[in-house]
Design a protein around this motif. Structure first.
Motif, PDB file in Angstrom:
ATOM      1  N   PHE A   1      -7.389  -8.200 -17.999  1.00 21.88           N
ATOM      2  CA  PHE A   1      -6.766  -6.920 -17.618  1.00 21.88           C
ATOM      3  C   PHE A   1      -7.761  -5.774 -17.795  1.00 21.88           C
ATOM      4  O   PHE A   1      -7.805  -4.850 -16.969  1.00 21.88           O
ATOM      5  N   ASN A   2      -8.577  -5.832 -18.827  1.00 24.21           N
ATOM      6  CA  ASN A   2      -9.621  -4.807 -18.981  1.00 24.21           C
ATOM      7  C   ASN A   2     -10.573  -4.839 -17.798  1.00 24.21           C
ATOM      8  O   ASN A   2     -11.006  -3.792 -17.293  1.00 24.21           O
ATOM      9  N   GLN A   3     -10.909  -6.026 -17.367  1.00 27.62           N
ATOM     10  CA  GLN A   3     -11.840  -6.147 -16.254  1.00 27.62           C
ATOM     11  C   GLN A   3     -11.204  -5.644 -14.954  1.00 27.62           C
ATOM     12  O   GLN A   3     -11.870  -4.968 -14.157  1.00 27.62           O
ATOM     13  N   LEU A   4      -9.921  -5.940 -14.770  1.00 24.77           N
ATOM     14  CA  LEU A   4      -9.239  -5.423 -13.580  1.00 24.77           C
ATOM     15  C   LEU A   4      -9.234  -3.898 -13.602  1.00 24.77           C
ATOM     16  O   LEU A   4      -9.424  -3.245 -12.570  1.00 24.77           O
ATOM     17  N   ASP A   5      -9.057  -3.328 -14.777  1.00 25.87           N
ATOM     18  CA  ASP A   5      -9.093  -1.865 -14.904  1.00 25.87           C
ATOM     19  C   ASP A   5     -10.463  -1.340 -14.484  1.00 25.87           C
ATOM     20  O   ASP A   5     -10.565  -0.341 -13.754  1.00 25.87           O
ATOM     21  N   ALA A   6     -11.521  -2.021 -14.926  1.00 27.22           N
ATOM     22  CA  ALA A   6     -12.877  -1.583 -14.564  1.00 27.22           C
ATOM     23  C   ALA A   6     -13.143  -1.752 -13.066  1.00 27.22           C
ATOM     24  O   ALA A   6     -13.936  -1.005 -12.488  1.00 27.22           O
TER      25      ALA A   6
ATOM     26  N   ALA B   1       0.346  -1.853 -19.292  1.00 30.92           N
ATOM     27  CA  ALA B   1       0.133  -0.609 -18.544  1.00 30.92           C
ATOM     28  C   ALA B   1      -0.115   0.562 -19.493  1.00 30.92           C
ATOM     29  O   ALA B   1      -1.034   1.368 -19.287  1.00 30.92           O
ATOM     30  N   LYS B   2       0.692   0.619 -20.534  1.00 27.28           N
ATOM     31  CA  LYS B   2       0.552   1.724 -21.487  1.00 27.28           C
ATOM     32  C   LYS B   2      -0.820   1.695 -22.149  1.00 27.28           C
ATOM     33  O   LYS B   2      -1.487   2.730 -22.290  1.00 27.28           O
TER      34      LYS B   2
ATOM     35  N   LEU C   1      -3.595   0.578 -21.001  1.00 26.06           N
ATOM     36  CA  LEU C   1      -4.684   0.904 -20.081  1.00 26.06           C
ATOM     37  C   LEU C   1      -4.481   2.243 -19.371  1.00 26.06           C
ATOM     38  O   LEU C   1      -5.316   2.639 -18.556  1.00 26.06           O
ATOM     39  N   GLY C   2      -3.384   2.919 -19.666  1.00 21.82           N
ATOM     40  CA  GLY C   2      -3.150   4.212 -19.038  1.00 21.82           C
ATOM     41  C   GLY C   2      -2.680   4.129 -17.608  1.00 21.82           C
ATOM     42  O   GLY C   2      -2.824   5.076 -16.829  1.00 21.82           O
ATOM     43  N   TRP C   3      -2.107   2.986 -17.241  1.00 18.84           N
ATOM     44  CA  TRP C   3      -1.577   2.811 -15.897  1.00 18.84           C
ATOM     45  C   TRP C   3      -0.099   3.188 -15.870  1.00 18.84           C
ATOM     46  O   TRP C   3       0.588   3.160 -16.892  1.00 18.84           O
ATOM     47  N   ILE C   4       0.389   3.462 -14.660  1.00 14.93           N
ATOM     48  CA  ILE C   4       1.822   3.709 -14.455  1.00 14.93           C
ATOM     49  C   ILE C   4       2.392   2.493 -13.724  1.00 14.93           C
ATOM     50  O   ILE C   4       1.855   2.087 -12.684  1.00 14.93           O
ATOM     51  N   MET C   5       3.451   1.916 -14.266  1.00 13.13           N
ATOM     52  CA  MET C   5       3.993   0.674 -13.698  1.00 13.13           C
ATOM     53  C   MET C   5       5.273   0.928 -12.912  1.00 13.13           C
ATOM     54  O   MET C   5       6.132   1.692 -13.354  1.00 13.13           O
ATOM     55  N   ALA C   6       5.380   0.270 -11.779  1.00 16.03           N
ATOM     56  CA  ALA C   6       6.642   0.221 -11.038  1.00 16.03           C
ATOM     57  C   ALA C   6       6.978  -1.249 -10.813  1.00 16.03           C
ATOM     58  O   ALA C   6       6.087  -2.089 -10.677  1.00 16.03           O
ATOM     59  N   VAL C   7       8.273  -1.553 -10.796  1.00 14.75           N
ATOM     60  CA  VAL C   7       8.723  -2.925 -10.517  1.00 14.75           C
ATOM     61  C   VAL C   7       9.600  -2.854  -9.270  1.00 14.75           C
ATOM     62  O   VAL C   7      10.804  -2.605  -9.360  1.00 14.75           O
ATOM     63  N   PRO C   8       8.983  -3.029  -8.081  1.00 18.15           N
ATOM     64  CA  PRO C   8       9.750  -2.865  -6.845  1.00 18.15           C
ATOM     65  C   PRO C   8      10.744  -3.981  -6.591  1.00 18.15           C
ATOM     66  O   PRO C   8      11.716  -3.777  -5.868  1.00 18.15           O
ATOM     67  N   CYS C   9      10.501  -5.150  -7.145  1.00 15.91           N
ATOM     68  CA  CYS C   9      11.459  -6.245  -7.025  1.00 15.91           C
ATOM     69  C   CYS C   9      11.159  -7.255  -8.118  1.00 15.91           C
ATOM     70  O   CYS C   9      10.141  -7.154  -8.814  1.00 15.91           O
ATOM     71  N   LYS C  10      12.056  -8.220  -8.253  1.00 14.13           N
ATOM     72  CA  LYS C  10      11.923  -9.221  -9.311  1.00 14.13           C
ATOM     73  C   LYS C  10      10.549  -9.898  -9.249  1.00 14.13           C
ATOM     74  O   LYS C  10      10.092 -10.301  -8.166  1.00 14.13           O
TER      75      LYS C  10
ATOM     76  N   VAL D   1       7.564  -8.799  -9.534  1.00 12.50           N
ATOM     77  CA  VAL D   1       6.441  -8.042  -8.966  1.00 12.50           C
ATOM     78  C   VAL D   1       6.277  -6.736  -9.744  1.00 12.50           C
ATOM     79  O   VAL D   1       7.257  -6.023  -9.990  1.00 12.50           O
ATOM     80  N   ALA D   2       5.040  -6.458 -10.145  1.00  6.89           N
ATOM     81  CA  ALA D   2       4.728  -5.186 -10.805  1.00  6.89           C
ATOM     82  C   ALA D   2       3.561  -4.533 -10.070  1.00  6.89           C
ATOM     83  O   ALA D   2       2.584  -5.204  -9.723  1.00  6.89           O
ATOM     84  N   ILE D   3       3.715  -3.247  -9.794  1.00  2.00           N
ATOM     85  CA  ILE D   3       2.647  -2.471  -9.157  1.00  2.00           C
ATOM     86  C   ILE D   3       2.173  -1.432 -10.174  1.00  2.00           C
ATOM     87  O   ILE D   3       2.987  -0.653 -10.686  1.00  2.00           O
ATOM     88  N   PHE D   4       0.888  -1.455 -10.444  1.00  2.00           N
ATOM     89  CA  PHE D   4       0.301  -0.528 -11.422  1.00  2.00           C
ATOM     90  C   PHE D   4      -0.558   0.503 -10.696  1.00  2.00           C
ATOM     91  O   PHE D   4      -1.324   0.150  -9.795  1.00  2.00           O
ATOM     92  N   HIS D   5      -0.428   1.754 -11.132  1.00  2.00           N
ATOM     93  CA  HIS D   5      -1.246   2.834 -10.560  1.00  2.00           C
ATOM     94  C   HIS D   5      -2.191   3.347 -11.634  1.00  2.00           C
ATOM     95  O   HIS D   5      -1.757   3.691 -12.741  1.00  2.00           O
ATOM     96  N   LYS D   6      -3.466   3.366 -11.310  1.00  4.86           N
ATOM     97  CA  LYS D   6      -4.464   3.932 -12.218  1.00  4.86           C
ATOM     98  C   LYS D   6      -4.619   5.407 -11.852  1.00  4.86           C
ATOM     99  O   LYS D   6      -5.100   5.711 -10.749  1.00  4.86           O
ATOM    100  N   PRO D   7      -4.223   6.306 -12.720  1.00  9.37           N
ATOM    101  CA  PRO D   7      -4.259   7.722 -12.341  1.00  9.37           C
ATOM    102  C   PRO D   7      -5.666   8.210 -12.040  1.00  9.37           C
ATOM    103  O   PRO D   7      -6.648   7.664 -12.544  1.00  9.37           O
TER     104      PRO D   7
END
Ligand SMILES: [Zn+2]
Length: 230
Positions: free
Chosen positions: A159-164, A209-210, A212-221, A223-229
């Motif tokens: 997850f750290n690497q995905l953030d980078a 998410a917290k 790494l400072g991302w904002i998480m949305a769960v649009p459906c069962k 599935v999670a979408i993370f936004h890097k501000p």
């Protein structure tokens, strides 16, 4: 970024056992959760991830043999409908021409094909099937990660690497079966895949998410979408 830490299957310096620090949140302590048919599972006191004890992991050759059986046919309509649970909410957030990475794409890159059809550029990375490290040398507007995070031997590091790998303002889409009811764990189809070594509750993903400072949305069962501000 430490490229050697992309270890979807090939663990190097990880030691997942009882009383160890959680490899998902790196905050909680792992304690015995349950044993199912000879496989031991641990539970994190903080993020509630369930993690297969390292002694129960397959070796890399056994693991790759299972992955080679995965049928990821991009022309299979049922499989495309399954992937749309992730691609549609991602496409709501990104614009044509965006540069993406399908991280852990497996042997048949159906997801990348669907995103390319929508005008995106998509690079492929998979430690077994598309292992080119050059794809991990620059950041992306978006990253997709479908049916991958449950295989990670060192989740926090990946997850750290995905953030980078994600540009500020970028999006990360993850699909994995969320862990819910403990009573159903033993017979849960997701647990029965021997390559699945970590299970996340929605709350577990929220803590990632917290951290790494991302904002998480769960649009459906599942599935999670993370936004890097920005
Ligand atoms: Zn944890």
């Amino acid at each position: 970024m430490q490229k050697s830490e992309v270890v979807l299957g090939k663990a190097a310096d990880v030691n997942v056992c009882e009383d160890a620090t959680c490899t998902v949140c790196e905050l909680g302590v792992l304690t015995h959760f349950r044993a199912v048919k000879g496989q031991n599972y641990l539970r994190c006191s903080h993020c509630e991830a369930t993690i297969m004890a390292q002694a129960s992991w397959l070796d890399p050759d056994e693991e790759q043999a299972v992955y080679s059986l995965h049928d990821n046919d991009p022309n299979d309509l049922g499989y495309r409908a399954f992937l749309e649970k992730l691609t549609l909410p991602m496409l709501d957030r990104i614009k044509p021409g965006a540069l993406g990475l399908d991280f852990g794409c497996g042997p048949g890159p159906a997801l990348a094909m669907m995103l390319r059809e929508a005008g995106m550029e998509v690079a492929l990375y998979d430690p077994f099937f598309y292992p080119s490290q050059s794809t991990l040398s620059h950041p992306y507007d978006f990253i997709t990660c479908t049916e991958v995070v449950e295989h990670l031997h060192q989740p926090a590091k990946v997850f750290n690497q995905l953030d980078a790998l994600l540009k500020p303002g970028g999006w990360l889409g993850i699909m994995t079966c969320f862990q819910t009811c403990d009573e159903r764990f033993d017979n849960w189809h997701y647990r029965r895949d021997p390559t699945h070594v970590v299970f996340y509750r929605e709350a577990t993903l929220g803590l990632i998410a917290k951290r790494l400072g991302w904002i998480m949305a769960v649009p459906c069962k599942n599935v999670a979408i993370f936004h890097k501000p920005l």
